[in-house]
Design an enzyme around this catalytic site. Sequence first.
Site, mmCIF file in Angstrom:
data_model
loop_
_atom_site.group_PDB
_atom_site.id
_atom_site.type_symbol
_atom_site.label_atom_id
_atom_site.label_comp_id
_atom_site.label_asym_id
_atom_site.label_seq_id
_atom_site.Cartn_x
_atom_site.Cartn_y
_atom_site.Cartn_z
ATOM 1 N N LYS A 14 -70.612 -51.677 -9.463
ATOM 2 C CA LYS A 14 -70.862 -50.813 -10.620
ATOM 3 C C LYS A 14 -72.370 -50.654 -10.889
ATOM 4 O O LYS A 14 -73.197 -51.386 -10.338
ATOM 5 C CB LYS A 14 -70.148 -51.403 -11.848
ATOM 6 N N TYR A 56 -60.408 -43.337 -13.644
ATOM 7 C CA TYR A 56 -59.872 -44.252 -14.656
ATOM 8 C C TYR A 56 -58.813 -43.577 -15.536
ATOM 9 O O TYR A 56 -58.596 -44.007 -16.676
ATOM 10 C CB TYR A 56 -61.006 -44.810 -15.520
ATOM 11 N N ASN A 93 -69.632 -55.059 -15.954
ATOM 12 C CA ASN A 93 -69.033 -56.238 -15.328
ATOM 13 C C ASN A 93 -69.048 -56.197 -13.799
ATOM 14 O O ASN A 93 -68.196 -56.759 -13.142
ATOM 15 C CB ASN A 93 -67.636 -56.518 -15.904
ATOM 16 N N HIS A 144 -65.542 -53.288 -9.608
ATOM 17 C CA HIS A 144 -64.152 -52.863 -9.791
ATOM 18 C C HIS A 144 -63.390 -53.261 -8.543
ATOM 19 O O HIS A 144 -63.928 -53.189 -7.439
ATOM 20 C CB HIS A 144 -64.055 -51.341 -9.955
ATOM 21 N N GLU A 174 -56.673 -45.112 -5.017
ATOM 22 C CA GLU A 174 -58.117 -45.201 -5.235
ATOM 23 C C GLU A 174 -58.903 -44.974 -3.942
ATOM 24 O O GLU A 174 -59.961 -44.350 -3.965
ATOM 25 C CB GLU A 174 -58.454 -46.569 -5.840
HETATM 26 P P1 RTP Z 1 -61.658 -52.770 -13.068
HETATM 27 O O1 RTP Z 1 -60.511 -51.801 -13.212
HETATM 28 O O2 RTP Z 1 -62.996 -52.146 -13.391
HETATM 29 O O3 RTP Z 1 -61.623 -53.471 -11.739
HETATM 30 O O4 RTP Z 1 -61.493 -53.944 -14.127
HETATM 31 P P2 RTP Z 1 -60.174 -54.728 -14.514
HETATM 32 O O5 RTP Z 1 -59.022 -54.284 -13.666
HETATM 33 O O6 RTP Z 1 -60.533 -56.175 -14.495
HETATM 34 O O7 RTP Z 1 -59.961 -54.266 -16.009
HETATM 35 P P3 RTP Z 1 -59.146 -52.996 -16.595
HETATM 36 O O8 RTP Z 1 -58.186 -53.506 -17.598
HETATM 37 O O9 RTP Z 1 -58.615 -52.151 -15.466
HETATM 38 O O10 RTP Z 1 -60.278 -52.200 -17.358
HETATM 39 C C1 RTP Z 1 -61.174 -51.346 -16.676
HETATM 40 C C2 RTP Z 1 -62.583 -51.578 -17.170
HETATM 41 O O11 RTP Z 1 -62.660 -51.174 -18.531
HETATM 42 C C3 RTP Z 1 -63.536 -52.037 -19.243
HETATM 43 N N1 RTP Z 1 -62.830 -52.675 -20.337
HETATM 44 N N2 RTP Z 1 -63.327 -52.789 -21.512
HETATM 45 N N3 RTP Z 1 -63.732 -53.412 -24.235
HETATM 46 C C4 RTP Z 1 -62.598 -53.759 -23.667
HETATM 47 O O12 RTP Z 1 -61.708 -54.343 -24.241
HETATM 48 C C5 RTP Z 1 -62.433 -53.430 -22.263
HETATM 49 N N4 RTP Z 1 -61.373 -53.712 -21.554
HETATM 50 C C6 RTP Z 1 -61.621 -53.220 -20.324
HETATM 51 C C7 RTP Z 1 -64.030 -53.086 -18.277
HETATM 52 O O13 RTP Z 1 -65.327 -52.704 -17.831
HETATM 53 C C8 RTP Z 1 -63.024 -53.047 -17.158
HETATM 54 O O14 RTP Z 1 -63.611 -53.436 -15.943
HETATM 55 MG MG MG Z 2 -58.492 -52.259 -13.444
#
Ligand code: RTP
Ligand code: MG
Length: 142
Positions: free
Chosen positions: A11, A51, A114, A117, A128
């Site tokens: 990212k 997304y 973070n 992804h 994806e």
């Molecule tokens: P990613 O898709 O980026 O690999 O991350 P992830 O699966 O660990 O998390 P996901 O639930 O898919 O959320 C996508 C991205 O959205 C941001 N996020 N912000 N503020 C919040 O509560 C929150 N929750 C998620 C994060 O940057 C996350 O990587």
């Molecule tokens: Mg995710």
Amino acid sequence: MANERTLSIIKPDAVAKNVIGKIISRFEKAELHVVAAKMMHLSQDQAEGFYAEHKERPFFNDLVAFMTSGPVVVQALEGEGAILTNRDLMGATNPKEAEAGTIRADFASSIDANAVHGSDSAASAEREIAYFFNDNEICPRG
Ligand code: RTP
Ligand code: MG
């Protein structure tokens, strides 16, 4: 475990910190092979489409703003159990909760910035990878 492919994105925060190589090195040490890669600056439409599953979530606009804030490195990774292996290497979404030694514990600054992804399922990985790469841009291992 089956041979799989997964999509990884380094990212904008991690690109800005100049740790692309350090992150890819973690994949290589875990026997994940880069089979496609490109650096790109996502447009608003590209980030929103990528997304789309989070469209109704309160953090969607911040997420899209962050993902379009600078260049990213998109890769397809291949290896045994690649999807889960990559998720394990990444660590928890919130770096404060990420286990020591994971990419997010070591390189991420916040839940938004973070570092990486990774696809979360076989269905996501397929969608994806196809979102970013044509078949002829993927170079299977020899
Ligand atoms: P990613 O898709 O980026 O690999 O991350 P992830 O699966 O660990 O998390 P996901 O639930 O898919 O959320 C996508 C991205 O959205 C941001 N996020 N912000 N503020 C919040 O509560 C929150 N929750 C998620 C994060 O940057 C996350 O990587
Ligand atoms: Mg995710």
